[in-house]
Design a protein around this motif. Structure first.
Motif, PDB file in Angstrom:
ATOM      1  N   GLU A  19      -2.878  16.073   4.501  1.00  0.00           N
ATOM      2  CA  GLU A  19      -2.154  16.028   3.235  1.00  0.00           C
ATOM      3  C   GLU A  19      -1.917  14.583   2.795  1.00  0.00           C
ATOM      4  N   ALA A  20      -1.489  13.749   3.745  1.00  0.00           N
ATOM      5  CA  ALA A  20      -1.215  12.347   3.421  1.00  0.00           C
ATOM      6  C   ALA A  20      -2.487  11.644   2.954  1.00  0.00           C
ATOM      7  N   LYS A  21      -3.606  11.924   3.619  1.00  0.00           N
ATOM      8  CA  LYS A  21      -4.878  11.305   3.250  1.00  0.00           C
ATOM      9  C   LYS A  21      -5.284  11.712   1.842  1.00  0.00           C
ATOM     10  N   ALA A  22      -5.103  12.989   1.516  1.00  0.00           N
ATOM     11  CA  ALA A  22      -5.473  13.498   0.194  1.00  0.00           C
ATOM     12  C   ALA A  22      -4.636  12.874  -0.916  1.00  0.00           C
ATOM     13  N   MET A  23      -3.450  12.373  -0.573  1.00  0.00           N
ATOM     14  CA  MET A  23      -2.556  11.774  -1.570  1.00  0.00           C
ATOM     15  C   MET A  23      -2.746  10.259  -1.687  1.00  0.00           C
ATOM     16  N   GLY A  24      -3.792   9.733  -1.054  1.00  0.00           N
ATOM     17  CA  GLY A  24      -4.121   8.322  -1.218  1.00  0.00           C
ATOM     18  C   GLY A  24      -3.372   7.380  -0.305  1.00  0.00           C
ATOM     19  N   THR A  25      -2.840   7.891   0.784  1.00  0.00           N
ATOM     20  CA  THR A  25      -2.095   7.047   1.728  1.00  0.00           C
ATOM     21  C   THR A  25      -3.023   6.073   2.448  1.00  0.00           C
ATOM     22  N   THR A  26      -2.531   4.853   2.644  1.00  0.00           N
ATOM     23  CA  THR A  26      -3.290   3.821   3.362  1.00  0.00           C
ATOM     24  C   THR A  26      -2.776   3.619   4.784  1.00  0.00           C
ATOM     25  N   PRO A  57       0.831  -1.211   0.000  1.00  0.00           N
ATOM     26  CA  PRO A  57       0.000   0.000   0.000  1.00  0.00           C
ATOM     27  C   PRO A  57       0.860   1.253   0.000  1.00  0.00           C
ATOM     28  N   LYS A  58       0.215   2.392  -0.235  1.00  0.00           N
ATOM     29  CA  LYS A  58       0.904   3.676  -0.108  1.00  0.00           C
ATOM     30  C   LYS A  58       1.138   3.958   1.372  1.00  0.00           C
ATOM     31  N   VAL A  59       2.402   4.258   1.712  1.00  0.00           N
ATOM     32  CA  VAL A  59       2.766   4.512   3.109  1.00  0.00           C
ATOM     33  C   VAL A  59       3.347   5.912   3.235  1.00  0.00           C
ATOM     34  N   ALA A  60       2.927   6.635   4.258  1.00  0.00           N
ATOM     35  CA  ALA A  60       3.492   7.951   4.564  1.00  0.00           C
ATOM     36  C   ALA A  60       4.380   7.838   5.797  1.00  0.00           C
ATOM     37  N   PRO A  84       8.057   7.178  -0.883  1.00  0.00           N
ATOM     38  CA  PRO A  84       8.617   8.158  -1.819  1.00  0.00           C
ATOM     39  C   PRO A  84       8.758   9.528  -1.159  1.00  0.00           C
ATOM     40  N   PRO A  85       9.598  10.415  -1.710  1.00  0.00           N
ATOM     41  CA  PRO A  85       9.851  11.730  -1.078  1.00  0.00           C
ATOM     42  C   PRO A  85       8.595  12.541  -0.799  1.00  0.00           C
ATOM     43  N   GLU A  86       7.605  12.475  -1.711  1.00  0.00           N
ATOM     44  CA  GLU A  86       6.415  13.312  -1.535  1.00  0.00           C
ATOM     45  C   GLU A  86       5.527  12.852  -0.387  1.00  0.00           C
ATOM     46  N   LEU A  87       5.760  11.622   0.131  1.00  0.00           N
ATOM     47  CA  LEU A  87       4.954  11.122   1.244  1.00  0.00           C
ATOM     48  C   LEU A  87       5.726  11.121   2.563  1.00  0.00           C
ATOM     49  N   GLY A 142      13.985  17.699   9.593  1.00  0.00           N
ATOM     50  CA  GLY A 142      15.379  17.502   9.227  1.00  0.00           C
ATOM     51  C   GLY A 142      15.767  16.054   9.012  1.00  0.00           C
ATOM     52  N   PHE A 143      14.820  15.119   9.255  1.00  0.00           N
ATOM     53  CA  PHE A 143      15.164  13.688   9.191  1.00  0.00           C
ATOM     54  C   PHE A 143      14.309  12.902   8.188  1.00  0.00           C
ATOM     55  N   LYS A 144      13.616  13.578   7.295  1.00  0.00           N
ATOM     56  CA  LYS A 144      12.697  12.847   6.415  1.00  0.00           C
ATOM     57  C   LYS A 144      13.420  11.961   5.399  1.00  0.00           C
ATOM     58  N   ASP A 145      14.690  12.238   5.131  1.00  0.00           N
ATOM     59  CA  ASP A 145      15.408  11.438   4.132  1.00  0.00           C
ATOM     60  C   ASP A 145      16.287  10.361   4.748  1.00  0.00           C
ATOM     61  N   VAL A 146      16.119  10.102   6.036  1.00  0.00           N
ATOM     62  CA  VAL A 146      16.976   9.113   6.695  1.00  0.00           C
ATOM     63  C   VAL A 146      16.828   7.735   6.055  1.00  0.00           C
ATOM     64  N   ILE A 147      15.612   7.374   5.587  1.00  0.00           N
ATOM     65  CA  ILE A 147      15.433   6.044   4.999  1.00  0.00           C
ATOM     66  C   ILE A 147      16.064   5.946   3.610  1.00  0.00           C
ATOM     67  N   GLU A 148      16.364   7.095   2.994  1.00  0.00           N
ATOM     68  CA  GLU A 148      17.026   7.056   1.689  1.00  0.00           C
ATOM     69  C   GLU A 148      18.544   7.165   1.837  1.00  0.00           C
ATOM     70  N   ILE A 149      18.992   7.953   2.803  1.00  0.00           N
ATOM     71  CA  ILE A 149      20.440   8.104   3.029  1.00  0.00           C
ATOM     72  C   ILE A 149      21.024   6.814   3.580  1.00  0.00           C
ATOM     73  N   GLY A 150      20.329   6.227   4.561  1.00  0.00           N
ATOM     74  CA  GLY A 150      20.767   4.949   5.121  1.00  0.00           C
ATOM     75  C   GLY A 150      22.153   5.032   5.727  1.00  0.00           C
ATOM     76  N   ARG A 151      22.950   3.994   5.480  1.00  0.00           N
ATOM     77  CA  ARG A 151      24.333   3.944   5.947  1.00  0.00           C
ATOM     78  C   ARG A 151      25.267   4.154   4.764  1.00  0.00           C
ATOM     79  N   GLN A 152      26.316   4.859   4.978  1.00  0.00           N
ATOM     80  CA  GLN A 152      27.239   5.187   3.884  1.00  0.00           C
ATOM     81  C   GLN A 152      28.339   4.136   3.712  1.00  0.00           C
ATOM     82  N   ASN A 153      27.983   2.888   3.939  1.00  0.00           N
ATOM     83  CA  ASN A 153      28.960   1.824   3.703  1.00  0.00           C
ATOM     84  C   ASN A 153      28.851   1.369   2.249  1.00  0.00           C
ATOM     85  N   ARG A 154      29.871   0.669   1.771  1.00  0.00           N
ATOM     86  CA  ARG A 154      29.892   0.157   0.402  1.00  0.00           C
ATOM     87  C   ARG A 154      29.812  -1.364   0.467  1.00  0.00           C
ATOM     88  N   PRO A 155      28.626  -1.946   0.348  1.00  0.00           N
ATOM     89  CA  PRO A 155      28.477  -3.396   0.509  1.00  0.00           C
ATOM     90  C   PRO A 155      29.256  -4.191  -0.529  1.00  0.00           C
TER      91      PRO A 155
END
Length: 646
Positions: free
Chosen positions: A140-147, A71-74, A108-111, A80-93
């Protein structure tokens, strides 16, 4: 009657037990609606009152299986921390892979929404949350179809007050709300947020599936349904829906639980669980009758020689049975690479079309075909299904001499699987020669003695119904609920407080205590079992020395403590083998270390205490056991075959 259900990628296994004995069902999985395959099997078993269930629906959803779209998740988080799930850890697997890509974030960024709030590292409230601001973000999240909504604020594991207020607001708009202090109350912002997001993603999927399954089971007069958790215990449906992250790896956990119970019955405190099915082989350990667990996993990630490629999946911080998995199963395809080297897997022929010998249009030879050509398995599988040896020879012949190709393919698979065993023994500080191997899965008993000799193991146990043993193992599982606290100020008081909360759910429970511990300044922790909080530093240093070979002259720090409430599972006993009799056998040419004339028995014909001298083959409904020269097997009173070196 109590029944256990294991829904795998290829087969749905059901084992039912009552006073009259064991009933088994093995049928095709229905991926688009897994509950249909379960209900088809239940209809053939008679009246069942209680069902315990392991499911891969969580993993399959995150891997993008058709008809299991997420489903769509917000995400609501600290400013200041909304991108933590995209930045993650800066290791090189994969340092030398220029094409490596991190997994696409589940939100996604918009949610991703931020709010002005802040809790300090010691739990002090620096800025209270503005509930009106949260309300605006949720609109806002509800209007964007978030479940579904995930809420993860900075340092909420120390003080969840702002998260609790945000949850109250979010629940006005959404049925599915996950908050990090309830899902993963532990440090490390990225891992905690990722766990909360994964949980929010799976809540609607799990509720739809379990609701449909429960309704179907009601028609069969089933009164109770329990779900196998990834840590090896059973939880109720409400808990599985509220925290579905804890059932992501429920299927593989079931087999290890079965091994832990069987090892206790047989007086084998240290055991290696070896589960080889159609697609993969998995290894786990039981130490002092307890299943070894780990606290972090990456769902949807890739493995390399049994090791998880860090950064390739979505981190989930929750107790998981400690398993190593490799791409070696009966359906693993045998092929040659561009340099002409023989390879096995990772691709699998699955059940449709399956190995070439199935005669269903398979175009590539597999390990099943190799075993058939070498006489290691017979030409008849479950329910009288016939294998075509000519097709198997034809497939292997395209790669070279069929016998030599088959021998080399099996040898390569053994190398791969021995790596998995070393990961859960040698690399955890254990000597595998001091363990007993419990081998199961449809293909496990065919390879067990090759691996035992490779690992220096002197005893192997083949449990009853090995091809369905993961389902059987669930019947022995305990009810198990978990609570945790990070950076406790008073260990005794914190354990007592957690256990008081857990007692409200399971009044009859006993408790298992654990602690995540490290030297001050270290980046990662080791998990130790806790019998006396005072001895935690001593137990930690002993484990640190066992795994890493050294100790440090530094203070020991307890990061997170957890307690499991445990209520013993159903009292299930396996039928005792019949006594007396002289079973018949036939002879067959079998390639073990060399061609031998092996006696071939039917397992159901073997009486209690009967000994089978190698070389021999024991065939049954769900698997085939190979007994090499220099080994002998004896029928145990619980129906297991115990293989020992002479």
């Amino acid at each position: 009657m109590i029944a256990s259900v294991d829904v795998g990628g290829t087969f749905t296994d059901i084992v039912a037990v009552d006073e009259s004995g064991v009933k088994i069902y093995k049928g095709p999985t229905t991926p688009k609606a897994p509950e249909q395959g379960v209900l088809q099997g239940m209809a053939r078993l008679g009246r069942v009152t209680t069902v315990v269930h392991a499911t891969t629906i969580g993993t399959n959803s995150l891997l993008g299986q058709v008809n299991l779209e997420l489903p769509k998740v917000a995400l609501l988080t600290t400013k200041g921390f909304k991108d933590v799930i995209e930045i993650g850890r800066q290791n090189r697997p994969e340092l030398y892979n220029p094409f490596f890509r991190k997994p696409t974030p589940l939100v996604p960024p918009e949610l991703r929404f931020e709010v002005n709030e802040r809790v300090g590292p010691n739990g002090e409230v620096i800025q209270e949350i503005d509930e009106k601001e949260v309300d605006e973000r949720m609109r806002e999240a509800k209007a964007m179809g978030t479940t579904s909504v995930a809420i993860s604020f900075l340092h909420s594991f120390m003080n969840p007050v702002n998260e609790m207020k945000a949850k109250e607001v979010a629940e006005r708009y959404f049925e599915y709300v996950s908050v990090s202090h309830e899902i993963s109350p532990a440090p490390r912002e990225y891992e905690r947020t990722s766990t909360t997001v994964v949980n929010a993603s799976l809540m609607p999927v799990m509720r739809r599936y379990l609701t449909s399954l429960k309704e179907g089971l009601k028609l069969h007069e089933v009164k109770e349904l329990f779900i196998m958790s990834s840590s090896g215990g059973l939880i109720d449906v409400d808990e599985a829906v509220r925290r579905p992250v804890q059932v992501i790896e429920s299927g593989p956990a079931a087999g290890v639980v079965g091994v832990s119970v069987l090892s206790k019955v047989m007086g084998e405190p240290n055991a290696i669980s070896f589960d080889m099915g159609g697609t993969t082989a998995k290894a786990g350990t039981v130490v002092n009758y307890e299943v070894e667990t780990t606290q972090e996993y990456e769902v949807g990630g890739r493995t390399h020689y049994g090791r998880l490629v860090k950064g390739s999946g979505y981190p989930v911080r929750f107790p998981f049975v400690d398993l190593a998995e490799v791409s070696a199963g009966g359906g693993s395809i045998v092929w040659r690479d561009e340099a002409g080297a023989l390879r096995v897997g990772p691709l699998s022929a699955g059940a449709e079309p399956g190995p070439m010998s199935y005669g269903k249009g398979g175009r590539y030879p597999t390990l099943t075909d190799a075993n058939l050509v070498l006489g290691r398995i017979g030409d008849t599988l479950t329910d009288g299904f016939k294998l075509n040896k000519e097709l198997a020879v034809k497939g292997l012949k395209g790669l070279g001499d069929p016998v030599e190709v088959a021998r080399e393919a099996i040898s390569l698979a053994n190398v791969e699987m021995s790596r998995a065993m070393r990961l859960v023994t040698v690399e955890r500080g254990y000597d595998p020669s001091g363990f007993t191997m419990f081998a199961f899965g449809g293909a496990g008993p065919q390879y067990s003695l090759d691996l035992a000799e490779e690992m220096g193991i002197a005893k192997v146990v083949i449990p009853p119904h090995p091809g369905l043993f993961s389902a059987l193992g669930m019947l022995f599982a305990d009810m198990k609920f978990e609570a945790s606290v990070s950076y406790p100020k008073d260990l005794d008081a914190s354990y007592r407080e957690m256990e008081e909360r857990l007692s409200k759910r399971l009044p009859e429970a006993r408790f298992l205590r654990y602690a995540d511990v490290r030297y001050q300044g270290q980046g990662w922790e080791l998990t130790v079992s806790v019998t006396d909080p005072v001895k935690i530093p001593e137990d930690f240093e002993r484990k640190h020395l066992s795994i890493y070979g050294f100790k440090l002259d530094s203070p020991v720090e307890v990061v997170t403590i957890r307690s499991f409430a445990v209520v013993p599972g159903s009292s299930v006993s396996l039928p005792r083998p019949r006594e007396g009799g002289n079973p018949s056998f036939k002879l067959r040419d079998v390639m073990m270390d060399d061609w031998v004339k092996a006696r071939v028995y039917r397992r159901e014909d073997l009486p209690l205490g009967f000994e089978v001298q190698g070389p021999a083959v024991v065939e049954e409904y769900s698997s085939t056991v190979l007994i090499k020269e220099g080994w002998k097997a004896k029928v145990h009173e619980n129906g297991s075959l115990v293989l020992v070196r002479e």
